[in-house]
Design a protein around this motif. Structure first.
Motif, PDB file in Angstrom:
ATOM      1  N   TRP A 197       0.824  -1.221   0.000  1.00  0.00           N
ATOM      2  CA  TRP A 197       0.000   0.000   0.000  1.00  0.00           C
ATOM      3  C   TRP A 197       0.854   1.265   0.000  1.00  0.00           C
ATOM      4  O   TRP A 197       0.338   2.376  -0.132  1.00  0.00           O
ATOM      5  CB  TRP A 197      -0.934   0.013   1.209  1.00  0.00           C
ATOM      6  CG  TRP A 197      -0.213   0.003   2.539  1.00  0.00           C
ATOM      7  CD1 TRP A 197       0.210  -1.091   3.226  1.00  0.00           C
ATOM      8  CD2 TRP A 197       0.181   1.143   3.305  1.00  0.00           C
ATOM      9  NE1 TRP A 197       0.846  -0.713   4.384  1.00  0.00           N
ATOM     10  CE2 TRP A 197       0.829   0.648   4.457  1.00  0.00           C
ATOM     11  CE3 TRP A 197       0.048   2.522   3.145  1.00  0.00           C
ATOM     12  CZ2 TRP A 197       1.353   1.493   5.442  1.00  0.00           C
ATOM     13  CZ3 TRP A 197       0.567   3.365   4.125  1.00  0.00           C
ATOM     14  CH2 TRP A 197       1.201   2.848   5.263  1.00  0.00           C
ATOM     15  N   VAL A 198       2.184   1.099   0.158  1.00  0.00           N
ATOM     16  CA  VAL A 198       3.091   2.245   0.315  1.00  0.00           C
ATOM     17  C   VAL A 198       3.691   2.624  -1.035  1.00  0.00           C
ATOM     18  O   VAL A 198       4.218   1.773  -1.760  1.00  0.00           O
ATOM     19  CB  VAL A 198       4.211   1.920   1.327  1.00  0.00           C
ATOM     20  CG1 VAL A 198       5.160   3.112   1.464  1.00  0.00           C
ATOM     21  CG2 VAL A 198       3.619   1.558   2.686  1.00  0.00           C
ATOM     22  N   ASP A 199       3.629   3.922  -1.356  1.00  0.00           N
ATOM     23  CA  ASP A 199       4.239   4.445  -2.579  1.00  0.00           C
ATOM     24  C   ASP A 199       5.610   5.050  -2.297  1.00  0.00           C
ATOM     25  O   ASP A 199       6.528   4.926  -3.105  1.00  0.00           O
ATOM     26  CB  ASP A 199       3.330   5.496  -3.213  1.00  0.00           C
ATOM     27  CG  ASP A 199       3.836   5.956  -4.563  1.00  0.00           C
ATOM     28  OD1 ASP A 199       4.146   5.084  -5.395  1.00  0.00           O
ATOM     29  OD2 ASP A 199       3.928   7.183  -4.776  1.00  0.00           O
ATOM     30  N   GLU A 200       5.749   5.705  -1.127  1.00  0.00           N
ATOM     31  CA  GLU A 200       7.017   6.327  -0.744  1.00  0.00           C
ATOM     32  C   GLU A 200       7.194   6.237   0.771  1.00  0.00           C
ATOM     33  O   GLU A 200       6.212   6.222   1.525  1.00  0.00           O
ATOM     34  CB  GLU A 200       7.067   7.811  -1.145  1.00  0.00           C
ATOM     35  CG  GLU A 200       7.082   8.060  -2.641  1.00  0.00           C
ATOM     36  CD  GLU A 200       7.107   9.559  -2.957  1.00  0.00           C
ATOM     37  OE1 GLU A 200       7.027  10.358  -1.995  1.00  0.00           O
ATOM     38  OE2 GLU A 200       7.202   9.913  -4.136  1.00  0.00           O
ATOM     39  N   ILE A 201       8.463   6.187   1.189  1.00  0.00           N
ATOM     40  CA  ILE A 201       8.827   6.248   2.605  1.00  0.00           C
ATOM     41  C   ILE A 201       9.844   7.363   2.770  1.00  0.00           C
ATOM     42  O   ILE A 201      10.769   7.502   1.968  1.00  0.00           O
ATOM     43  CB  ILE A 201       9.425   4.916   3.102  1.00  0.00           C
ATOM     44  CG1 ILE A 201       8.392   3.798   3.046  1.00  0.00           C
ATOM     45  CG2 ILE A 201       9.943   5.046   4.525  1.00  0.00           C
ATOM     46  CD1 ILE A 201       8.941   2.442   3.467  1.00  0.00           C
ATOM     47  N   ALA A 202       9.663   8.153   3.823  1.00  0.00           N
ATOM     48  CA  ALA A 202      10.619   9.214   4.130  1.00  0.00           C
ATOM     49  C   ALA A 202      10.699   9.365   5.640  1.00  0.00           C
ATOM     50  O   ALA A 202       9.783   8.965   6.371  1.00  0.00           O
ATOM     51  CB  ALA A 202      10.202  10.531   3.479  1.00  0.00           C
ATOM     52  N   ARG A 223       7.368   8.884   7.557  1.00  0.00           N
ATOM     53  CA  ARG A 223       6.193   9.315   6.795  1.00  0.00           C
ATOM     54  C   ARG A 223       5.969   8.341   5.639  1.00  0.00           C
ATOM     55  O   ARG A 223       6.863   8.085   4.836  1.00  0.00           O
ATOM     56  CB  ARG A 223       6.397  10.731   6.237  1.00  0.00           C
ATOM     57  CG  ARG A 223       5.152  11.305   5.541  1.00  0.00           C
ATOM     58  CD  ARG A 223       5.485  12.642   4.908  1.00  0.00           C
ATOM     59  NE  ARG A 223       6.414  12.495   3.797  1.00  0.00           N
ATOM     60  CZ  ARG A 223       7.142  13.499   3.288  1.00  0.00           C
ATOM     61  NH1 ARG A 223       7.052  14.704   3.815  1.00  0.00           N
ATOM     62  NH2 ARG A 223       7.967  13.283   2.275  1.00  0.00           N
ATOM     63  N   PHE A 224       4.773   7.792   5.602  1.00  0.00           N
ATOM     64  CA  PHE A 224       4.380   6.876   4.529  1.00  0.00           C
ATOM     65  C   PHE A 224       3.436   7.606   3.582  1.00  0.00           C
ATOM     66  O   PHE A 224       2.553   8.346   4.028  1.00  0.00           O
ATOM     67  CB  PHE A 224       3.653   5.648   5.092  1.00  0.00           C
ATOM     68  CG  PHE A 224       4.486   4.807   6.022  1.00  0.00           C
ATOM     69  CD1 PHE A 224       5.291   3.793   5.529  1.00  0.00           C
ATOM     70  CD2 PHE A 224       4.448   5.018   7.391  1.00  0.00           C
ATOM     71  CE1 PHE A 224       6.042   2.999   6.383  1.00  0.00           C
ATOM     72  CE2 PHE A 224       5.195   4.229   8.255  1.00  0.00           C
ATOM     73  CZ  PHE A 224       5.993   3.222   7.754  1.00  0.00           C
ATOM     74  N   THR A 225       3.613   7.389   2.292  1.00  0.00           N
ATOM     75  CA  THR A 225       2.681   7.914   1.291  1.00  0.00           C
ATOM     76  C   THR A 225       1.890   6.751   0.717  1.00  0.00           C
ATOM     77  O   THR A 225       2.461   5.803   0.168  1.00  0.00           O
ATOM     78  CB  THR A 225       3.430   8.642   0.158  1.00  0.00           C
ATOM     79  OG1 THR A 225       4.207   9.708   0.724  1.00  0.00           O
ATOM     80  CG2 THR A 225       2.461   9.209  -0.852  1.00  0.00           C
TER      81      THR A 225
END
Length: 368
Positions: A197-202, A223-225
């Motif tokens: 379900w995650v597109d980006e992690i920061a 932060r999850f996108t």
């Protein structure tokens, strides 16, 4: 690496002798003795620290901080001794660990009222003592969701990550390279495939756009996108994200981070993971730990059959052990090896988890 462990007289482990690999998975029912085996190594670690003057036996006995820092359940000394009727007069704990270079350390505790272990080495020389000193960082990691979310302090903070999951954001930041699209040695796309379900992690400073004013935060947050939601409503902090994602990140940090202990354990490895996620995470964890530099060794406990399907038991560095209690309540540990029968069953489409649930996996006949 440690390649052999003998345990006598510790809790439910009256006589255990096992040969270890790099990844060692202990599977068994609740109360079968899996955590006891992990804690026996913790007791050995405390003895090594006393031997090397890192702690005093009086400190251990007075406040148990040495045990707490290692993830071991503190107790009065007599509670560590086996209490079976036939062994009530044999008040001795004996733990022996042998390395793959044939060096051996022996831990003995003979009093149920005080903690004053005898630690000896074979061969009895400084090289052997120095070798086993590398294991004094051993800890039993057992993540807790509020700690992983950054809303509760860790009872034992350490680098790269606390035993309950403290510093997760900082540890992730140290491994995450967005420009190179990598998480440690793992391609970032492989990590995102696990967390579908995650597109980006920061890792970013805390922001009230992501976290309610009433929620405590640490100096950094993950932060999850979300790949499905619309922009402006698709970013979540670890406080609001799926806890399964946090447990996956936690285990991969231990497998890959250069400051992870040379020897460590994770109790309830599959905690908070959906069975399919647990299977995939196990596979990635094994791959990354076996490729880690410096090399390290892990012990994992699980109750989830699908974890077994993430293990390549044809690789001798990965070993599965069934833990169960016999008719007298004594813990027994059996290595489950890939027999011709198991190979035949898997070729017919049955997985290890199928065989386990059906009671057809050798070495685990009494778990169901």
């Amino acid at each position: 690496m440690l390649n052999r462990l003998k345990i006598q007289g510790f809790k439910s482990l009256t006589d255990i002798d096992i040969e270890l690999g790099r990844v060692n998975v202990l599977v068994g029912a609740n109360g079968s003795g899996k955590t006891n085996l992990l804690e026996s190594l913790g007791l050995l670690k405390v003895g090594l620290n006393i031997h090397n003057n890192k702690i005093l036996d009086s400190e251990w006995y007075s406040n148990s901080q040495a045990l707490l820092r290692s993830g071991i359940r503190p107790a009065v000394p007599r509670m560590y001794f086996s209490g079976f009727p036939e062994t009530e007069k044999a008040e001795k704990i004996h733990i022996e660990a042998t390395s793959e270079t044939a060096m051996r350390v022996t831990f003995q505790l003979t009093s149920t009222e005080s903690f004053n272990p005898i630690v000896s080495f074979d061969p009895n020389e400084k090289q052997t003592s120095d070798h086993f000193f590398h294991y004094t960082d051993y800890s039993i990691f057992s993540p807790v969701t509020p700690v992983l979310r950054g809303t509760m302090p860790d009872v034992s903070q350490r680098r790269p990550i606390g035993i309950a999951g403290g510093r997760l954001a900082e540890a992730v930041e140290e491994l995450l390279d967005v420009e190179a699209a990598r998480f440690g040695n793992l391609p970032l796309e492989d990590l995102l495939e696990l967390l579908d379900w995650v597109d980006e992690i920061a890792v970013v400073p805390p922001s009230r756009d992501l976290i309610d004013v009433n929620v405590p935060t640490s100096r950094s947050i993950i932060r999850f996108t979300d790949r499905w939601m619309q922009e402006g409503r698709n970013q979540f902090s670890a406080h609001d994200a799926s806890e399964g994602a946090l447990y996956v990140l936690f285990s991969l940090v231990l497998a890959m981070h250069p400051q992870s202990p040379k020897l460590f354990a994770i109790d309830n490895f599959d905690q908070a993971m959906h069975p399919r996620l647990a299977r995939a995470a196990t596979r990635v964890f094994c791959d990354q730990l076996l490729a880690s530099s410096p090399p390290r060794q892990a012990l994992l406990t699980t109750h989830n059959p699908l974890v077994l399907d993430g293990l390549d038991l044809l690789d001798d560095r990965i070993r599965l052990f069934a833990v169960e209690r016999n008719h007298r309540g004594v813990s027994q540990v059996h290595r489950v090896e890939v027999s011709d029968e198991i190979l035949k069953n898997t070729q017919e489409g049955l997985s290890l988890s199928n065989l386990w649930v059906m009671g057809r996996l050798g070495g685990v006949p009494d778990l169901f």
